[in-house]
Design an enzyme around this catalytic site. Structure first.
Site, PDB file in Angstrom:
ATOM      1  CG  HIS A 103      -2.146  -0.820   1.066  1.00 13.60           C
ATOM      2  ND1 HIS A 103      -3.306  -0.345   0.520  1.00 13.60           N
ATOM      3  CD2 HIS A 103      -2.363  -2.116   1.347  1.00 13.60           C
ATOM      4  CE1 HIS A 103      -4.210  -1.311   0.492  1.00 13.60           C
ATOM      5  NE2 HIS A 103      -3.658  -2.405   0.986  1.00 13.60           N
ATOM      6  CE  LYS A 142      -6.717  14.070   0.433  1.00 16.11           C
ATOM      7  NZ  LYS A 142      -6.696  12.882  -0.391  1.00 16.11           N
ATOM      8  NE  ARG A 143      -5.220   9.750  10.332  1.00 15.43           N
ATOM      9  CZ  ARG A 143      -4.981   8.742  11.152  1.00 15.43           C
ATOM     10  NH1 ARG A 143      -5.732   7.656  11.104  1.00 15.43           N
ATOM     11  NH2 ARG A 143      -4.009   8.815  12.046  1.00 15.43           N
ATOM     12  CE  LYS A 155      -3.235  10.734   3.259  1.00 15.16           C
ATOM     13  NZ  LYS A 155      -4.016  10.141   2.152  1.00 15.16           N
ATOM     14  CB  THR A 168     -10.319   5.291  -1.970  1.00 19.16           C
ATOM     15  OG1 THR A 168     -10.057   5.535  -0.586  1.00 19.16           O
ATOM     16  CG2 THR A 168      -9.602   4.032  -2.430  1.00 19.16           C
ATOM     17  CE  LYS A 178     -14.056   6.939   0.088  1.00 20.65           C
ATOM     18  NZ  LYS A 178     -13.433   7.233   1.393  1.00 20.65           N
TER      19      LYS A 178
HETATM   20  C1  LIG Z   1     -12.161   7.254   1.786  1.00 23.35           C
HETATM   21  C2  LIG Z   1     -11.719   7.586   3.150  1.00 23.35           C
HETATM   22  C3  LIG Z   1     -10.369   7.805   3.415  1.00 23.35           C
HETATM   23  C4  LIG Z   1      -9.300   7.750   2.355  1.00 23.35           C
HETATM   24  O1  LIG Z   1      -9.067   9.053   1.870  1.00 23.35           O
HETATM   25  P1  LIG Z   1      -7.827   9.400   0.924  1.00 23.35           P
HETATM   26  O2  LIG Z   1      -8.089  10.800   0.509  1.00 23.35           O
HETATM   27  O3  LIG Z   1      -7.885   8.456  -0.222  1.00 23.35           O
HETATM   28  O4  LIG Z   1      -6.609   9.242   1.745  1.00 23.35           O
HETATM   29  C5  LIG Z   1     -10.003   8.130   4.716  1.00 23.35           C
HETATM   30  N1  LIG Z   1     -10.912   8.231   5.693  1.00 23.35           N
HETATM   31  C6  LIG Z   1     -12.220   8.044   5.464  1.00 23.35           C
HETATM   32  C7  LIG Z   1     -13.177   8.197   6.591  1.00 23.35           C
HETATM   33  C8  LIG Z   1     -12.670   7.717   4.195  1.00 23.35           C
HETATM   34  O5  LIG Z   1     -13.983   7.513   3.981  1.00 23.35           O
END
Ligand SMILES: *Cc1c(COP(=O)(O)O)cnc(C)c1O
Length: 801
Positions: free
Chosen positions: A352, A539-540, A545, A647, A651
């Protein structure tokens, strides 16, 4: 399932019965939590038979089963998904309306199941849904943490972490304890090999800790197909016969700690003993039950790979090949050759990340102490690997770099690669980087093991559940076939120039924005207008990032407006959501600064409401469901090469946001799907980043000194403009200038500003923006995890439906 014939009246009767029996209360008096618990109980009754039959059918038919081992699963709430997938969501809503129950309140009474940090855990949960939906026999294997990812509060701009006691008063309403499948896991102690009567060496354990592993099964319901798979989460108990070993409460608590909490680190490892114990505990327990259920089919153990696949999601369960060997050799008496053949054919591994700090390595002494027998087996695997590679004429330095035990560490990725038949990355670029760089040595040795599986998302959650108005609009335009076959979204491309349709989708976005605006007002007191561009980064929080790049741009806009209050710009609301690992100092400072900049900006009347900044606390799946459908702009601005896939980018795309992105991870595949005209791309690509690395020629201070705009923005952190964040401001300044800006923010800044100006210009033309948005929705079907999992099932696990 006979649910096709369920009527609203029958449901209402069943529901009242359950509520009366289980909660001893009448509808009119019941709290949302009581109603939620009763509804969940009723749903269980509806699906129980199907679940039992599924398990029997799989073993009767001797079907091959894939087991997805993951230290994290992040499903979020399950109620709506379960109802949707059972095909009774609308019926239940109608029934509740008749009973005068507020369905939303009931949904919100469910606590997120947050047994994951972020993308990795969310992917694992998505795969569970998609395995059931595609009908493949695929089961999850993980840990039943009593506390999930911490709950985040923002106090005085700082992140504060609180325990996430997600069991609350209801427990996990979906799970079933399966005493039938209890197994025992051994840790610590000494191991001696003694020859038995057949002259075979068998290990004897002295002073080992023996723990009881108790499985709790959580049903994974397929979308309207009558399939129910299993997510098995393990809990730990002290076996009665060993009670005397734990005479104090403290000693007992240390055992219970194994499944107490999820480690809140994302993308970094913490080499703690408890974590290794967690990893081994779930891996050993899972593998033991897998072997037992295989043997019930009466087939020879050496052929287990014909009926079983074990997937290692990132390195956390990477002890699996060694533990599987231990079981086959020690517990079941297979020869090394037969056991190794079965192991390699059973195991497969997903990488990953290319971040070195996230590739798990264990201190050799620690590993040996916790897992003495497994350690012996790993040494043997390592020795045989070295001998085999030398025999194949592989260069000594390559062997040295790829072996498992070296530099006093056990390299878990190496074990997963050597001990399995498949290694996959999670987006095209990521897999290329693994081959070229991170795992290049392994690629030269085992090119046939490498493959790509681009991540995906459960479209049902992000459209039908999170974006009901959008879903209704899609029905309106192309019919509702897309709900069963997401690829029908492609038909939306016919309407890209239909003004009426474009306007309809524009209005849908407004509705979602209004819902979020209300939430923002309620939770932060900040008033935002839905006429503004909702620019979202959720995101985290991680340096790579680059939330900080986003903040630099916000500060630039602030100065632009201070210089020229009449600056012609579309009003912007910058929305953040992010948790930082509790020990990640830099990330926490960025959160503090975002919040202080928000205070500065939101309270400055001279900006005339053109600029707002909002940090929404406690980002999690259920909050993502509120935020993402309301976004106009999706910020995917990691330094090229660092985000394996992402991901949330998918979305956002699916709900009609425009992606503002670097050429990183799956952003590249998003661009390839929608075309250059429907995304906004900026900044260095991966080759340019790598050239900097090779030439060592990046010098952030020079960028800072030569660019007055950047200088002014960066100086803002240390010149007192931002109140209450002196030390954090200094820290950020030093990261950018003194420590040479590890993620090239300053290098990409000008391009980012330009891209943001392009967003502003595009948004002014509503039709054009709506067209881009619709084009994104139309092409988003490419990223359904149903297809991703089908590729795993066919190409890696070789499953049949
Ligand atoms: C989809 C999702 C992530 C992943 O986000 P990235 O921008 O791809 O790092 C992290 N936390 C939650 C709650 C999510 O639904």
């Amino acid at each position: 399932m006979q649910l096709e014939n369920l009527t609203k009246e029958q449901f209402i009767r069943d529901f009242k019965d359950t509520l009366h029996q289980e909660q001893l209360i009448k509808v009119a008096k019941a709290t949302p939590t009581e109603i939620f618990t009763a509804l969940a109980g009723l749903i269980r009754k509806y699906y129980t038979n199907t679940w039992i039959e599924r398990n029997h059918a799989l073993s009767d038919n001797q079907e091959k089963i894939a087991y997805y081992f993951s230290i994290e699963f992040l499903p979020g709430r399950m109620l709506e998904t379960n109802l949707l997938n059972l095909g009774i969501l609308d019926l239940v809503k109608e029934g509740f309306a008749e009973l005068d129950i507020d369905f939303r309140e009931v949904v919100e009474a469910e606590h997120d199941m947050a047994l994951g940090n972020g993308g990795l855990g969310r992917l694992a949960a998505a795969f569970m849904d998609s395995l059931a939906t595609t009908g493949y026999p695929g089961f999850g294997n993980g840990l039943r943490y009593r506390y999930g990812l911490f709950k985040q509060r923002i106090v005085d701009g700082y992140q504060v972490e609180l325990p996430d006691g997600w069991f609350g008063s209801t427990g996990n309403v979906w799970e079933t304890r399966k005493d039938h499948d209890i197994v025992y896991v051994k840790l610590f102690g000494d191991v001696v090999l003694e020859s038995n009567e057949d002259g075979r060496f068998v290990p004897t354990y002295k002073n080992a800790q023996v723990l009881r592993a108790v499985p709790y099964d959580v049903p994974q319901i397929g979308y309207k197909n009558g399939v129910i798979n299993n997510l098995r989460l393990w809990d730990v108990e002290i076996p009665e016969e060993y009670e005397l070993d734990y005479p104090t409460l403290d000693a007992r608590r240390r055992v219970k700690d194994i499944t107490a909490i999820l480690y809140p680190d994302d993308s970094t490892i913490e080499g703690k003993e408890l974590r290794l114990v967690q990893e081994y505990f779930m891996t050993s327990a899972g593998l033991q039950t897998i072997i037992k259920s295989y043997l019930k089919m009466g087939l020879p153990l050496k052929d287990i790979h014909e009926k079983v696949s074990v997937h290692i999601n990132d390195t956390h369960p990477a002890v699996a090949p060694a533990e599987f060997m231990r079981l086959l050799l020690d517990e079941y008496g297979l020869s090394w050759e037969d056991a190794w053949n079965a192991t390699v054919k059973t195991m497969s591994y997903t990488n990953h990340t290319i971040l070195q700090e996230a590739l798990e390595k264990w201190d050799q002494q620690l590993f040996k102490r916790v897992l003495p027998r497994v350690y012996q087996i790993i040494l043997e695997i390592d020795n045989r690997y070295i001998a085999e590679m030398a025999g194949r004429g592989i260069a000594a330095d390559v062997i040295e770099r790829t072996r498992i035990v070296k530099d006093n560490q056990v390299h878990m990725a190496n074990l997963a690669i050597i001990g399995g038949h498949s290694v996959n990355g999670v987006a095209k670029l990521h897999t290329e980087l693994l081959k070229e760089d991170t795992l290049h040595d392994f690629y030269t040795i085992y090119p046939e093991k490498f493959n790509n599986k681009t991540n995906g998302i459960v479209q049902r959650r992000w459209t039908q559940i999170a974006a009901p108005e959008l879903s209704a609009a899609i029905d309106d335009v192309i019919g509702d076939g897309w709900r069963n076959d997401i690829h029908e979204l492609e038909n939306l491309t016919t309407y890209l120039d239909d003004k009426e349709v474009l306007n309809q989708f524009y209005q849908v976005k407004k509705t979602a924005k209004q819902r979020l605006a209300d939430y923002i007002q309620e939770t932060t007191g900040v008033e935002v207008s839905t006429d503004a561009i909702f620019d979202v980064q959720v995101k985290r929080l991680h340096a790579y990032k680059r939330q900080l790049l986003n903040l630099l741009h916000i500060i630039k806009l602030y100065w632009d407006l201070k210089d020229n209050p009449d600056k012609d710009m579309v009003p912007r609301v910058f929305i953040f959501g992010a948790k930082a690992a509790p020990g990640y100092h830099f990330a926490k400072s960025v959160i503090k600064l975002i919040n202080e900049v928000a205070n500065l900006v939101n309270n400055d009347e001279s900006l005339q409401g053109k600029l707002k900044v909002v940090f929404l606390e406690n980002y999690r799946v259920s909050l993502a469901e509120l935020i993402i459908p309301a976004a106009d702009v999706s910020e995917q601005i990691s330094l090229a090469s660092k985000e394996a896939s992402g991901t949330s980018n998918m979305k956002f795309m699916m709900t009609g946001a425009i992606t503002l992105a670097t050429l990183d991870g799956a952003n590249i595949e998003i661009k390839d799907e929608v075309g250059d005209e429907n995304v906004v791309i900026f900044g260095m690509d991966k080759d340019e980043v790598y050239e900097h690395y090779a030439r060592h020629d990046y010098y952030s201070r020079a960028v800072y000194e030569n660019n007055p705009v950047i200088r002014r923005v960066v100086d803002t952190f240390v010149n007192g403009t931002i109140p209450n964040a002196q030390s954090e401001g200094t820290e950020i300044y030093e990261a950018l200038i003194t420590h040479n800006d590890e993620y090239f923010l300053l290098e990409d800044f000008a391009a980012y500003v330009e891209a943001q100006e392009k967003i502003d210009a595009l948004y002014r033309d509503h039709d054009k923006w709506a067209r881009m948005s619709l084009a994104n929705i139309a092409k988003s079907h490419k990223f359904t995890s149903d297809d991703t999992i089908t590729e795993y099932a066919k190409e890696i696990w070789e499953l049949k439906k």
